[in-house]
Motif scaffolding. Structure first.
Motif, PDB file in Angstrom:
ATOM      1  N   PHE A 216       0.832  -1.207   0.000  1.00  0.00           N
ATOM      2  CA  PHE A 216       0.000   0.000   0.000  1.00  0.00           C
ATOM      3  C   PHE A 216       0.863   1.253   0.000  1.00  0.00           C
ATOM      4  O   PHE A 216       0.627   2.196  -0.767  1.00  0.00           O
ATOM      5  CB  PHE A 216      -0.911  -0.044   1.219  1.00  0.00           C
ATOM      6  N   GLN A 217       1.893   1.274   0.832  1.00  0.00           N
ATOM      7  CA  GLN A 217       2.769   2.437   0.891  1.00  0.00           C
ATOM      8  C   GLN A 217       3.487   2.665  -0.441  1.00  0.00           C
ATOM      9  O   GLN A 217       3.609   3.804  -0.900  1.00  0.00           O
ATOM     10  CB  GLN A 217       3.785   2.302   2.020  1.00  0.00           C
ATOM     11  N   ARG A 218       3.952   1.595  -1.068  1.00  0.00           N
ATOM     12  CA  ARG A 218       4.606   1.734  -2.382  1.00  0.00           C
ATOM     13  C   ARG A 218       3.636   2.309  -3.407  1.00  0.00           C
ATOM     14  O   ARG A 218       4.010   3.152  -4.237  1.00  0.00           O
ATOM     15  CB  ARG A 218       5.125   0.374  -2.856  1.00  0.00           C
ATOM     16  N   GLU A 352      -8.466   0.805  -2.874  1.00  0.00           N
ATOM     17  CA  GLU A 352      -8.968   0.673  -1.513  1.00  0.00           C
ATOM     18  C   GLU A 352      -8.213  -0.429  -0.779  1.00  0.00           C
ATOM     19  O   GLU A 352      -7.614  -1.314  -1.388  1.00  0.00           O
ATOM     20  CB  GLU A 352     -10.468   0.342  -1.524  1.00  0.00           C
ATOM     21  N   VAL A 353      -8.270  -0.361   0.541  1.00  0.00           N
ATOM     22  CA  VAL A 353      -7.702  -1.407   1.396  1.00  0.00           C
ATOM     23  C   VAL A 353      -8.804  -1.880   2.332  1.00  0.00           C
ATOM     24  O   VAL A 353      -9.510  -1.062   2.923  1.00  0.00           O
ATOM     25  CB  VAL A 353      -6.519  -0.877   2.231  1.00  0.00           C
ATOM     26  N   ALA A 354      -8.956  -3.199   2.444  1.00  0.00           N
ATOM     27  CA  ALA A 354      -9.978  -3.743   3.341  1.00  0.00           C
ATOM     28  C   ALA A 354      -9.437  -4.972   4.047  1.00  0.00           C
ATOM     29  O   ALA A 354      -8.648  -5.731   3.478  1.00  0.00           O
ATOM     30  CB  ALA A 354     -11.241  -4.096   2.557  1.00  0.00           C
ATOM     31  N   GLY A 389      -5.137  -2.799 -11.793  1.00  0.00           N
ATOM     32  CA  GLY A 389      -4.477  -4.079 -11.543  1.00  0.00           C
ATOM     33  C   GLY A 389      -3.548  -4.093 -10.346  1.00  0.00           C
ATOM     34  O   GLY A 389      -3.001  -5.150 -10.008  1.00  0.00           O
ATOM     35  N   ASP A 390      -3.345  -2.942  -9.705  1.00  0.00           N
ATOM     36  CA  ASP A 390      -2.487  -2.914  -8.520  1.00  0.00           C
ATOM     37  C   ASP A 390      -3.166  -3.626  -7.358  1.00  0.00           C
ATOM     38  O   ASP A 390      -4.377  -3.506  -7.154  1.00  0.00           O
ATOM     39  CB  ASP A 390      -2.176  -1.470  -8.095  1.00  0.00           C
ATOM     40  N   GLY A 391      -2.372  -4.356  -6.578  1.00  0.00           N
ATOM     41  CA  GLY A 391      -2.898  -4.961  -5.358  1.00  0.00           C
ATOM     42  C   GLY A 391      -3.208  -6.433  -5.499  1.00  0.00           C
ATOM     43  O   GLY A 391      -2.983  -7.058  -6.543  1.00  0.00           O
ATOM     44  N   PHE A 392      -3.751  -7.001  -4.412  1.00  0.00           N
ATOM     45  CA  PHE A 392      -4.006  -8.434  -4.367  1.00  0.00           C
ATOM     46  C   PHE A 392      -5.013  -8.765  -3.274  1.00  0.00           C
ATOM     47  O   PHE A 392      -5.312  -7.942  -2.401  1.00  0.00           O
ATOM     48  CB  PHE A 392      -2.704  -9.197  -4.118  1.00  0.00           C
ATOM     49  N   VAL A 393      -5.534 -10.004  -3.351  1.00  0.00           N
ATOM     50  CA  VAL A 393      -6.391 -10.553  -2.309  1.00  0.00           C
ATOM     51  C   VAL A 393      -5.577 -11.582  -1.540  1.00  0.00           C
ATOM     52  O   VAL A 393      -4.858 -12.389  -2.134  1.00  0.00           O
ATOM     53  CB  VAL A 393      -7.644 -11.224  -2.893  1.00  0.00           C
TER      54      VAL A 393
END
Length: 462
Positions: A216-218, A352-354, A389-393
């Protein structure tokens, strides 16, 4: 003076939800609120207005960075800040008026003014004293002070002032890398402000999954936010219309300064119980300001209850709402329940972050055997089509039973996607249960299924 079955002090998410549920359960109910509008911090100067500005600034970001890629060409929109604030205020008005309508619909009396409890069974509002069989304290929270920092809500602001600045600042220093600081910092960064976040700890969003935090910070850095980690703010001094932030790095005691047009103090919140008369009543208050309650949200004084930010636990509007409904059930003679292990948390940046449940760090501390299933949104067709496309589950499941213990999402619509996992955890589902459930294609929710598959024999699209 009027007699009620229940009087709730505070008209925020916990208070107004509690009042409506009490009325629905046949209790004569009143709610005390001193603001001109209902909804508390959340609807007036918190959750709702900040999401309006997050949405507006995200639309600007899309227009500036992605519209042309989709063949939507033309002059980039300019920012009309007064109009954006007017839009934000209109959103607030629609929501607060909606609560007022619900009070009238459910026959909840709004006692306008600030309340205190002179003795058990009585609530004083202005010069009037009302009687109630049960009293619920739902007074919420306020921004925490920071030693050496004087807030004027113009140059040095809390989240309240940050929602109503006279103009978009050229530079901003955000003190605190928690949810509020990152959301508001993100808003202004999209609007063109040079934003620097100063955080005392060595990671952002303390308490969240560490892998999510680092990614998230990156991502935020790529969006232009700057970070100074492990820094203790010493003071903030105002110089005409600007401010100077002095901080000291914890690792070497090196002192440095930052100049800014606006400084946002986002170092957390504390319970707001001033003026209630708790000490005289004999209500126990913890050192950090939270009211002590038992398993039924009742204080040391029989008939006086407390919920939401005023008691222990995460300071989240939906946690307060759940407690509001639960305590209403208890007061009505029913069983109230809140599953504190399944309360999601969301950061409404883009992406978003959850999260919900356990992190890897907590599972390691507990010595619990677990397995991890991850899936990147780069493997999700819908996310790629939206330039998201950034991020992951990431799903954490028990190594033996496959029961879902926690889930963490960084990506598009994470705040919506997390609830599939909340429902699964509420019913004790396994990762395989998610993996065997058909998910519509193409949707971002397929990434959740893929992460569940990764807990077993492996994801399909990675």
């Amino acid at each position: 003076m009027a007699n009620y079955d229940v009087i709730i002090i505070g008209g925020g998410p916990g208070g107004y939800v509690c009042a409506i549920r009490c009325a629905q359960l046949g209790l004569k109910t009143a709610c005390v609120e001193g603001r001109d509008t209902l909804g508390g911090t959340c609807l007036n100067v918190g959750c709702i207005p900040s999401k309006a500005l997050l949405h507006a600034s995200h639309m600007l970001h899309e227009a500036e960075h992605n519209f042309a890629k989709m063949g939507l060409k033309g002059k980039s929109p300019s920012v009309d800040w007064p109009q954006m604030l007017a839009y934000k205020d209109d959103v607030i008005g629609q929501n607060t008026k909606g609560i007022e309508f619900l009070f009238k619909k459910n026959k909840v009396d709004w006692l306008k003014g600030w309340g205190s409890i002179p003795e058990a069974g009585k609530v004083k509002v202005g010069d009037e004293v009302h009687e109630a069989k049960a009293i619920v304290i739902a007074t919420g929270s306020e921004s925490s002070d920071l030693p050496g920092v004087e807030v004027d809500e113009k140059t040095v602001v809390t989240s309240t002032g940050a929602l109503a600045l006279g103009k978009v600042p050229r530079t901003m220093v955000v003190i605190g890398a928690g949810v509020i600081g990152l959301e508001m910092g993100s808003v202004y960064a999209r609007l063109g402000t040079d934003v620097t976040v100063v955080e005392f700890l060595d990671q952002i969003t303390p308490g969240m999954d560490l892998e999510i935090c680092k990614t998230f910070q990156r991502t935020l850095k790529k969006q232009g936010l700057k970070f100074i980690m492990g820094a203790a703010v010493q003071s903030v001094t105002k110089q005409r219309a600007k401010a100077k932030v002095t901080y000291k790095l914890r690792k070497n005691d090196k002192e440095d300064t930052l100049d800014a047009d606006v400084v946002l103090v986002a170092t957390g919140r504390r319970p707001y119980t001033e003026g209630l008369g708790l000490e005289a009543l004999g209500v126990t208050v913890f050192p950090r300001g939270q009211i002590q309650t038992n398993d039924h949200w009742e204080t040391d004084v029989k008939g006086i209850y407390a919920i939401g930010d005023a008691i222990e636990g995460p300071m989240l509007a939906h946690k307060a709402e759940d407690e509001g409904m639960a305590v209403a059930e208890v007061i009505a003679g029913r069983k109230g329940h809140v599953n504190y292990g399944v309360i999601p948390g969301v950061i409404y940046t883009a992406p978003e972050v959850a999260s919900v449940g356990k992190t890897e760090e907590t599972l390691k501390e507990e010595g619990r055997a677990y397995k991890v299933g991850k899936f990147s949104f780069m493997g999700n067709g819908r996310a790629k089509a939206m330039f998201a496309g950034d991020g992951f589950v990431k799903i954490l499941a028990d190594a033996e039973t496959d029961r879902i213990l926690g889930a963490h999402i960084l990506g598009p619509s994470a705040g919506e996607l997390i609830h599939e996992l909340c429902v699964a955890m509420e019913f004790g589902a396994s990762a395989q249960d998610i993996a065997l459930t058909c998910h519509a294609h193409p949707t971002c929710s397929e990434a959740v299924r893929e992460a569940a598959l990764a807990c077993g024999d492996g994801a399909i699209h990675s």
